[in-house]
Design a protein around this motif. Structure first.
Motif, short mmCIF file in Angstrom:
data_model
loop_
_atom_site.label_atom_id
_atom_site.label_comp_id
_atom_site.label_asym_id
_atom_site.label_seq_id
_atom_site.Cartn_x
_atom_site.Cartn_y
_atom_site.Cartn_z
N GLY A 285 8.12 1.36 0.06
CA GLY A 285 7.61 0.51 1.13
C GLY A 285 8.72 -0.24 1.83
N ASP A 286 9.96 0.27 1.68
CA ASP A 286 11.13 -0.45 2.17
C ASP A 286 11.06 -0.76 3.66
OD1 ASP A 286 11.80 0.14 -0.40
OD2 ASP A 286 13.78 0.95 0.04
N GLU A 287 10.63 0.21 4.45
CA GLU A 287 10.63 0.02 5.91
C GLU A 287 9.69 -1.11 6.32
OE1 GLU A 287 9.78 2.56 10.01
OE2 GLU A 287 10.05 3.61 8.10
N ASP A 288 8.50 -1.15 5.72
CA ASP A 288 7.56 -2.21 6.06
C ASP A 288 8.05 -3.57 5.55
OD1 ASP A 288 5.74 -0.72 7.50
OD2 ASP A 288 4.57 -0.17 5.74
N TYR A 289 8.72 -3.59 4.40
CA TYR A 289 9.29 -4.85 3.91
C TYR A 289 10.34 -5.37 4.89
CZ TYR A 289 7.11 -4.67 -0.73
OH TYR A 289 6.21 -4.67 -1.77
N GLN A 290 11.16 -4.47 5.42
CA GLN A 290 12.18 -4.88 6.38
C GLN A 290 11.54 -5.40 7.67
OE1 GLN A 290 15.27 -5.32 5.96
NE2 GLN A 290 15.88 -4.08 4.20
N ILE B 48 0.84 -1.20 0.00
CA ILE B 48 0.00 0.00 0.00
C ILE B 48 0.87 1.25 0.00
CG2 ILE B 48 -1.70 1.31 1.33
CD1 ILE B 48 -2.73 -1.41 2.37
N SER B 49 1.94 1.23 0.79
CA SER B 49 2.85 2.38 0.85
C SER B 49 3.49 2.64 -0.51
CB SER B 49 3.94 2.13 1.90
OG SER B 49 3.39 2.02 3.19
N GLU B 50 3.82 1.57 -1.22
CA GLU B 50 4.41 1.73 -2.56
C GLU B 50 3.44 2.43 -3.50
OE1 GLU B 50 7.73 -1.71 -3.34
OE2 GLU B 50 5.63 -2.21 -3.70
N GLN B 51 2.17 2.07 -3.40
CA GLN B 51 1.17 2.67 -4.27
C GLN B 51 0.97 4.15 -3.95
OE1 GLN B 51 -2.43 0.37 -4.04
NE2 GLN B 51 -1.45 -1.52 -4.71
N VAL B 52 1.04 4.49 -2.65
CA VAL B 52 0.75 5.86 -2.23
C VAL B 52 1.98 6.75 -2.33
CG1 VAL B 52 0.02 7.30 -0.28
CG2 VAL B 52 -1.09 5.09 -0.70
N THR B 53 3.13 6.26 -1.84
CA THR B 53 4.32 7.11 -1.75
C THR B 53 5.45 6.66 -2.67
OG1 THR B 53 5.35 5.82 0.03
CG2 THR B 53 3.78 7.54 0.67
N GLY B 54 5.29 5.47 -3.27
CA GLY B 54 6.36 4.95 -4.12
C GLY B 54 7.42 4.20 -3.36
N THR C 15 11.61 -13.66 -1.40
CA THR C 15 10.77 -12.84 -2.28
C THR C 15 10.83 -11.37 -1.89
OG1 THR C 15 8.73 -13.08 -0.96
CG2 THR C 15 9.20 -14.79 -2.60
N LEU C 16 10.92 -11.10 -0.59
CA LEU C 16 10.97 -9.70 -0.14
C LEU C 16 12.30 -9.05 -0.48
CD1 LEU C 16 9.08 -9.76 3.28
CD2 LEU C 16 8.23 -9.22 1.01
N TYR C 17 13.38 -9.80 -0.38
CA TYR C 17 14.67 -9.23 -0.78
C TYR C 17 14.69 -8.95 -2.29
CZ TYR C 17 17.15 -9.50 3.66
OH TYR C 17 17.57 -9.28 4.96
N GLU C 18 13.98 -9.77 -3.06
CA GLU C 18 13.86 -9.46 -4.49
C GLU C 18 13.13 -8.13 -4.67
OE1 GLU C 18 13.45 -12.10 -7.87
OE2 GLU C 18 12.81 -13.65 -6.45
N LYS C 19 12.06 -7.92 -3.92
CA LYS C 19 11.31 -6.67 -4.03
C LYS C 19 12.16 -5.48 -3.61
CE LYS C 19 6.71 -8.68 -3.44
NZ LYS C 19 5.48 -8.75 -2.60
N LEU C 20 13.05 -5.71 -2.64
CA LEU C 20 13.93 -4.64 -2.18
C LEU C 20 15.12 -4.43 -3.11
CD1 LEU C 20 13.93 -5.45 1.65
CD2 LEU C 20 13.02 -3.37 0.59
N GLY C 21 15.28 -5.31 -4.09
CA GLY C 21 16.37 -5.17 -5.05
C GLY C 21 17.68 -5.75 -4.58
N ASP C 22 17.69 -6.48 -3.46
CA ASP C 22 18.92 -7.09 -2.97
C ASP C 22 18.95 -8.54 -3.46
OD1 ASP C 22 21.11 -8.05 -1.57
OD2 ASP C 22 20.70 -6.81 0.19
#
Length: 251
Positions: free
Chosen positions: A129-134, A121-127, A164-171
């Motif tokens: 969501g890294d903190e919540d993914y962590q 949701i944060s990604e959609q609103v602010t672009g 999967t989450l590290y993939e989303k974070l680009g790591d």
């Protein structure tokens, strides 16, 4: 009265799922049957009936073995219906009051899923969501490291989800490491198979990237700029593991 209402709800739910009630269900089996029905409705996206099934157990059978499963089901259903405050309240209360150690990894993974959805949701609103993914990763890690449960299903799922989450974070490197750990520690599970596919997919993307660079379609500067913008790291491809160490077991 409680039994009558439970049976009435169950009959209604079975009718909704187009199943016939062939014999009366003993009261001691009602919570298990209701949770089973709730899971089926949840998986098909029928959240209203899922909520009803989980709710009967949650409110009327707090001492049953299925209570925690019903509570987690209720929380996830609230989340699916975008009532995130109620979702978190149930999960947090469950974590604080749970007296069944074997269920703790399931609770941690449900909380992790809450933060994962919040990140989306944060990604959609602010672009971002890294903190919540962590935060989600930290709860998946708690599920894996919890010492008083050997729930391999919940722990293997959590380990895979970290990848999967590290993939989303680009790591990508950490994603590969997480997938490899899933393969090593939870061999033979559904999530180990998915982790193996995750590594294959990453290798394929890296191979294509190198082909594009070698073909001259992208200059080094262009590739670097795209990498920085997407948040991914340019890495040397790794080989998909040919064998899995079957001597390692989940905690």
């Amino acid at each position: 009265m409680r039994v009558f209402l439970s049976v009435l709800v169950l009959v209604t739910l079975l009718s909704c799922s187009k199943k016939e009630v062939r014999a009366p269900i003993p009261e001691e089996n009602l919570p298990a049957e209701l949770v089973k029905q709730g899971e089926q409705f949840y998986q098909t996206g029928d959240y209203e009936n899922a909520f009803r099934a989980f709710g009967v157990v949650y409110y009327n059978y707090p001492s049953s073995r299925e209570y925690i499963d019903a509570a987690i089901g209720m929380a996830r259903t609230y989340g699916a219906m975008e009532n995130y405050e109620k979702e978190f309240d149930i999960l947090y209360t469950l974590l604080q009051g749970n007296l069944i150690p074997s269920k703790v990894p399931q609770i941690y993974t449900a909380i992790a899923e809450f933060y994962e959805r919040s990140a989306g949701i944060s990604e959609q609103v602010t672009g971002r969501g890294d903190e919540d993914y962590q935060t989600a990763i930290s709860y998946y890690e708690k599920a894996i490291s919890y010492p008083n449960s050997k729930d391999a299903t919940a722990k293997s799922y959590a380990q895979y989800k970290i990848g999967t989450l590290y993939e989303k974070l680009g790591d990508i490197q950490k994603a590969i490491q997480a997938y490899q750990t899933t393969l090593n520690q939870y061999s033979g599970t559904e999530w180990a198979l998915r982790a193996e596919q995750g590594i294959i997919d990453i290798n394929e993307r890296l191979r294509l990237q190198k082909e594009y660079e070698a073909s001259g379609w992208f200059t080094a500067d262009t590739t670097q700029t795209q990498t920085e913008e997407s948040g991914t790291q340019e890495l040397t491809p790794v080989n998909t593991p040919q064998s899995v160490d079957s001597t390692q077991h989940p905690e």
